[in-house]
Design an enzyme around this catalytic site. Structure first.
Site, PDB file in Angstrom:
ATOM      1  N   PHE A   2     -19.137 -43.460  15.312  1.00  0.00           N
ATOM      2  CA  PHE A   2     -18.627 -42.096  15.415  1.00  0.00           C
ATOM      3  C   PHE A   2     -19.577 -41.194  14.639  1.00  0.00           C
ATOM      4  CE2 PHE A   2     -16.288 -38.359  14.085  1.00  0.00           C
ATOM      5  CZ  PHE A   2     -15.771 -37.937  15.299  1.00  0.00           C
TER       6      PHE A   2
ATOM      7  N   ASP B 267     -25.822 -42.670   8.858  1.00  0.00           N
ATOM      8  CA  ASP B 267     -24.728 -41.702   8.851  1.00  0.00           C
ATOM      9  C   ASP B 267     -23.768 -42.129   7.747  1.00  0.00           C
ATOM     10  OD1 ASP B 267     -22.398 -40.283   9.176  1.00  0.00           O
ATOM     11  OD2 ASP B 267     -22.276 -40.541  11.351  1.00  0.00           O
TER      12      ASP B 267
ATOM     13  N   LYS C  40     -18.182 -34.861   4.456  1.00  0.00           N
ATOM     14  CA  LYS C  40     -16.868 -35.173   3.891  1.00  0.00           C
ATOM     15  C   LYS C  40     -16.792 -35.140   2.350  1.00  0.00           C
ATOM     16  CE  LYS C  40     -14.832 -37.327   7.908  1.00  0.00           C
ATOM     17  NZ  LYS C  40     -15.594 -37.921   8.994  1.00  0.00           N
TER      18      LYS C  40
HETATM   19  C1  LIG Z   1     -16.231 -37.438  10.216  1.00  0.00           C
HETATM   20  C2  LIG Z   1     -17.515 -38.067  10.609  1.00  0.00           C
HETATM   21  C3  LIG Z   1     -18.501 -37.339  11.303  1.00  0.00           C
HETATM   22  C4  LIG Z   1     -18.289 -35.937  11.792  1.00  0.00           C
HETATM   23  O1  LIG Z   1     -18.055 -35.050  10.769  1.00  0.00           O
HETATM   24  P1  LIG Z   1     -17.427 -33.597  11.108  1.00  0.00           P
HETATM   25  O2  LIG Z   1     -17.439 -32.903   9.782  1.00  0.00           O
HETATM   26  O3  LIG Z   1     -16.076 -33.841  11.655  1.00  0.00           O
HETATM   27  O4  LIG Z   1     -18.331 -32.966  12.094  1.00  0.00           O
HETATM   28  C5  LIG Z   1     -19.711 -37.974  11.566  1.00  0.00           C
HETATM   29  N1  LIG Z   1     -19.925 -39.234  11.179  1.00  0.00           N
HETATM   30  C6  LIG Z   1     -19.012 -39.952  10.518  1.00  0.00           C
HETATM   31  C7  LIG Z   1     -19.334 -41.345  10.075  1.00  0.00           C
HETATM   32  C8  LIG Z   1     -17.766 -39.404  10.222  1.00  0.00           C
HETATM   33  O5  LIG Z   1     -16.843 -40.128   9.590  1.00  0.00           O
END
Ligand SMILES: *Cc1c(COP(=O)(O)O)cnc(C)c1O
Length: 416
Positions: free
Chosen positions: A148, A233, A262
């Site tokens: 994701f 990521d 986050k």
């Molecule tokens: C939440 C998340 C995203 C996307 O972040 P947003 O602030 O919602 O755009 C991308 N990668 C990972 C691993 C995530 O947990």
């Protein structure tokens, strides 16, 4: 207004819309719960009901709710200056970038407002790297199933999940996906057009699945061998969540580019793309930008989050608390195997591999006033604030046990 009213009379709003009674897009299946305020690990409704928050706004509230240092940093900055744009120097941005660089593999930082934008920046930076190095044909990125990376058009293509791609027209070109942790398949997927390999060292939404250290090392070797950039990521697993500042430190493998978001904002929307000097070579004046990214309010909060996370002993204590929690969860899984199969995760990025549907387990825990987040592979995520206390962990375990018990077959209930 009159035209709108006329339209309403001619095309009556379908009954379902009247019943939902909401002016919001229907994109979220929201729980019937609203919170009025937060205190540390707790969320409190208007009528005073207290919930133990082990959802943390999906790993965002890294220091819990209302942390005094974050509140002070934000309110102090709010009284001075909110926004100037990136047309000028932003001292808080320079400082946060220098601190991230001092504590990571990176040499350079670009600030964004969200995780998806941090990933967009990483993907663009990788493509530009090859472009300025005379290999413009290298624009493709290899990703892994279960990933994701966000909800923009490029990041849904990177994530490769059909449910997020459906109905949005042609998938953005340039992403090739292989099975989770299939490093041989990743190697076979490399072509003369490949620019980068992108992965979450620990998949969050995918079900708290981590890539073994050995896989990360092999991916690093593959990238070096083929001249590709390795992108991590760490939007969910970074900034202390696993007990290291960044999750990839557990494997001792450094990327060329990394997205975070986050946790670094502790609840204030922000993200960042970190890069080595070499990887950022193509990001020259004018080729990328943002209006809000790196805004003084966000930078004040980001610096305050780092103040706390980098305090002596803070990260080690996350590991200790994670272990305490995981041992307690394992005992609950042993007691209720028909509800919970086992545990996953490192530090305070924990998952319950459920046997009962994870949404049902989440609802049972919510009935016990404990908040959690469902993930892929029928896993339920537990993402307490990094500041959670031992007493709160014990309280959470008691509530999780009670929730599991409430779902256990009647015979098991009678026996206990
Ligand atoms: C939440 C998340 C995203 C996307 O972040 P947003 O602030 O919602 O755009 C991308 N990668 C990972 C691993 C995530 O947990």
């Amino acid at each position: 207004m009159a035209a709108a009213l006329a339209a309403f009379l001619i095309f009556p709003v379908p009954e379902t819309h009247i019943m939902s009674g909401s002016a919001l897009f229907e994109t979220f299946a929201r729980a019937p719960l609203a919170f009025d305020r937060g205190e540390g690990s707790w969320l409190i409704t208007e009528d005073g009901q207290r919930y133990l928050d082990f959802a943390g706004g999906i790993a965002v509230n890294s220091l819990g709710h209302g942390h005094p240092k974050l509140v002070a940093a934000l309110t102090e900055q709010a009284g001075k200056l909110w926004h100037t744009s990136n047309l000028y120097q932003i001292p808080g941005q320079t400082r946060l970038a220098e601190r991230l660089v001092a504590n990571s593999f990176a040499d350079k930082v670009f600030f964004t407002n969200s995780g998806a934008e941090a990933l967009e920046c990483a993907i663009k930076t990788a493509r530009r790297y090859h472009y300025v190095n005379g290999r413009p044909e290298r624009f493709r990125t290899i990703t892994f199933e279960g990933a994701f990376h966000g909800r923009t058009l490029a990041t849904i293509a990177a994530g490769g999940q059909q449910k997020y791609l459906e109905g949005y027209g042609p998938k953005v070109e340039g992403f090739d996906q292989v099975a989770f942790d299939d490093i041989d398949a990743a190697e076979r997927a490399i072509t003369h057009e490949t620019a980068a390999i992108l992965l979450e060292p620990v998949q969050g939404e995918g079900g708290v699945r981590d890539f073994p250290a050995q896989s990360l090392r092999r991916l690093r070797e593959l990238c070096d061998e083929h001249g590709l950039l390795l992108i991590f990521d760490e939007v969910q697993c970074g900034v202390g969540r696993t007990g290291k500042l960044f999750a990839h430190e557990w494997a001792g493998v450094a990327p060329d580019l990394m997205a975070i978001a986050k946790g670094i904002g502790g609840g204030f929307p922000m993200g960042a793309c970190l890069a080595t000097d070499e990887a950022a070579a193509g990001m020259t004046p004018g080729v990328h930008g943002t209006t809000f990214g790196g805004n003084p309010l966000a930078m004040a909060v980001g610096n305050a989050v780092l103040d706390v996370v980098l305090e002596e002993g803070f990260l080690d204590d996350i590991s200790r608390k994670g272990l305490l929690m995981k041992q307690g969860l394992a005992a609950i899984a042993d007691e209720f195997p028909e509800i919970i199969e086992g545990t996953r995760g490192t530090g305070l990025l924990l998952g319950l591999k459920c046997k009962a549907p994870n949404a049902k387990v989440a609802a049972a825990l919510r009935d016990q006033k404990l908040l959690s987040v469902p993930a892929g592979e029928n896993v339920l995520r537990l993402l307490p604030p990094l500041t959670v206390t031992d007493a709160e962990i014990r309280e959470a375990l008691a509530r999780i046990r009670a929730g599991a018990k409430s779902l256990a077959p009647a015979a098991a209930n009678a026996a206990t």
